[in-house]
Each structure stands twice: as C-alpha cells, then as structure tokens.
Design a protein around this motif. Structure first.
Motif, mmCIF file in Angstrom:
data_model
loop_
_atom_site.group_PDB
_atom_site.id
_atom_site.type_symbol
_atom_site.label_atom_id
_atom_site.label_comp_id
_atom_site.label_asym_id
_atom_site.label_seq_id
_atom_site.Cartn_x
_atom_site.Cartn_y
_atom_site.Cartn_z
ATOM 1 N N ASP A 32 -0.648 9.208 14.625
ATOM 2 C CA ASP A 32 -0.904 7.851 14.139
ATOM 3 C C ASP A 32 -1.868 7.118 15.056
ATOM 4 O O ASP A 32 -2.742 6.384 14.591
ATOM 5 C CB ASP A 32 0.408 7.063 14.026
ATOM 6 N N ARG A 36 -5.447 5.564 13.892
ATOM 7 C CA ARG A 36 -5.781 4.147 14.094
ATOM 8 C C ARG A 36 -7.040 3.991 14.940
ATOM 9 O O ARG A 36 -7.892 3.142 14.651
ATOM 10 C CB ARG A 36 -4.610 3.409 14.758
ATOM 11 N N LYS A 124 -8.100 2.947 4.817
ATOM 12 C CA LYS A 124 -7.369 2.462 5.983
ATOM 13 C C LYS A 124 -7.950 1.181 6.559
ATOM 14 O O LYS A 124 -7.316 0.537 7.374
ATOM 15 C CB LYS A 124 -7.349 3.528 7.084
ATOM 16 N N SER A 139 -7.769 -4.888 8.084
ATOM 17 C CA SER A 139 -6.958 -3.679 8.012
ATOM 18 C C SER A 139 -6.581 -3.418 6.558
ATOM 19 O O SER A 139 -6.532 -4.339 5.744
ATOM 20 C CB SER A 139 -5.689 -3.863 8.860
ATOM 21 N N ASP A 141 -3.715 -2.795 5.669
ATOM 22 C CA ASP A 141 -2.416 -3.443 5.491
ATOM 23 C C ASP A 141 -2.589 -4.839 4.925
ATOM 24 O O ASP A 141 -1.718 -5.351 4.228
ATOM 25 C CB ASP A 141 -1.657 -3.511 6.814
ATOM 26 N N ASP A 142 -3.727 -5.480 5.248
ATOM 27 C CA ASP A 142 -4.049 -6.776 4.668
ATOM 28 C C ASP A 142 -4.506 -6.532 3.235
ATOM 29 O O ASP A 142 -4.760 -5.415 2.819
ATOM 30 C CB ASP A 142 -5.177 -7.463 5.440
ATOM 31 N N GLU A 143 -4.651 -7.601 2.484
ATOM 32 C CA GLU A 143 -5.163 -7.443 1.131
ATOM 33 C C GLU A 143 -6.646 -7.115 1.174
ATOM 34 O O GLU A 143 -7.283 -7.238 2.217
ATOM 35 C CB GLU A 143 -4.923 -8.726 0.338
#
Length: 146
Positions: A32, A36, A124, A139, A141-143
């Motif tokens: 991971d 990243r 990603k 990111s 993970d954000d919209e």
C-alpha cells in the motif's frame, strides 16, 4: 557432562513462526505504501507539467498545450515539442484531454478538466484544472473534480 549453549529445535521453530506472522502482516502495508508513493509521485509530475506549460505560455506569450499520454505527458508550444516527460513509476497510467494555455496563462476550457492517475487500471488520483487554468491534485478517495 558439559552443557552446549544454543537454541533448541522447538525454540527455533517458534522464532520462525513469529517471523512469518510479522512478515505476513507487514507485506500488505508495504505494498500500500508503494502504491500511494507511486500515485503521489505521478500526480506531482503531472501537476508540475501543467504548471510548466502555463508558465511557458506566459513567458513566451504563445499558446502552449499540455497533453497527457498513457505513460507520461508532453508540452508543445507553437507546434514544437518543448518537453516530453515519461513516468518513472511502474503500473501507472495517465489519462485526460489536452489542455491549451493562452499567452495570459488561462486555459481554454468550457468545463473544468481532469487528468486521472491510475494504478493497475484503477483510478487512484486526479489532477484537476480549474476554468482559470490553475491545476491542483485530489485523491481518488475524494469526489471527482468539480
């Protein structure tokens, strides 16, 4: 009789089992971290490419185009390629539409543009370009970019 110091077979087996458990727990975290790092590095490379294209357009007072490529990006000005950057990260692919900057450093966009950073085919990260031409990273993970 003289006693020999050292490990018994049982003690050695227990040590090997403990080591195997620690390695099994640590490897996914390490993978991971590698992922990243690769996405972050590639996002920053694309961001720097966009900033370079914008700065070059202002400096030379000519239209300059940033073009994402599957394995990197290019900057062209006046039909001449001025920078060709290839990604140094394995498993990374870059996708998006070309972004043209005018002599004032503004992007010629109708809507905000997005360059996606993919790791093994999965999105990603994003590099978003606002209507004014200012790039910024997000990111996955954000919209999506607005």
């Amino acid at each position: 009789m003289k006693r020999i110091k050292g490990f018994t077979v049982i003690e050695m087996m227990i040590a090997v089992v403990i080591l195997a458990i620690l390695v099994a727990v640590g490897i996914p975290s390490f993978r991971d971290a590698i992922e990243r790092n690769a996405v972050s590095t590639s996002s920053n490379e694309v961001l720097n490419g966009l900033l370079f294209a914008r700065g070059e357009a202002i400096r030379t007072e000519t239209n300059t185009t940033f073009t994402p490529l599957p394995n990197g990006w290019q900057v062209t000005s006046g039909g001449n390629m001025i920078r060709d950057q290839r990604s140094t990260q394995a498993n990374i692919s870059i996708a998006g539409n070309p972004v043209a900057y005018n002599a004032r450093g503004r992007a010629n966009l109708a809507n905000e543009e997005t360059v996606t950073i993919q790791y093994d085919g999965e999105v990603k990260g994003y590099v978003c370009i606002s209507l004014t031409g200012r790039p910024y990273t997000k990111s996955a993970d954000d919209e999506n970019c607005p």
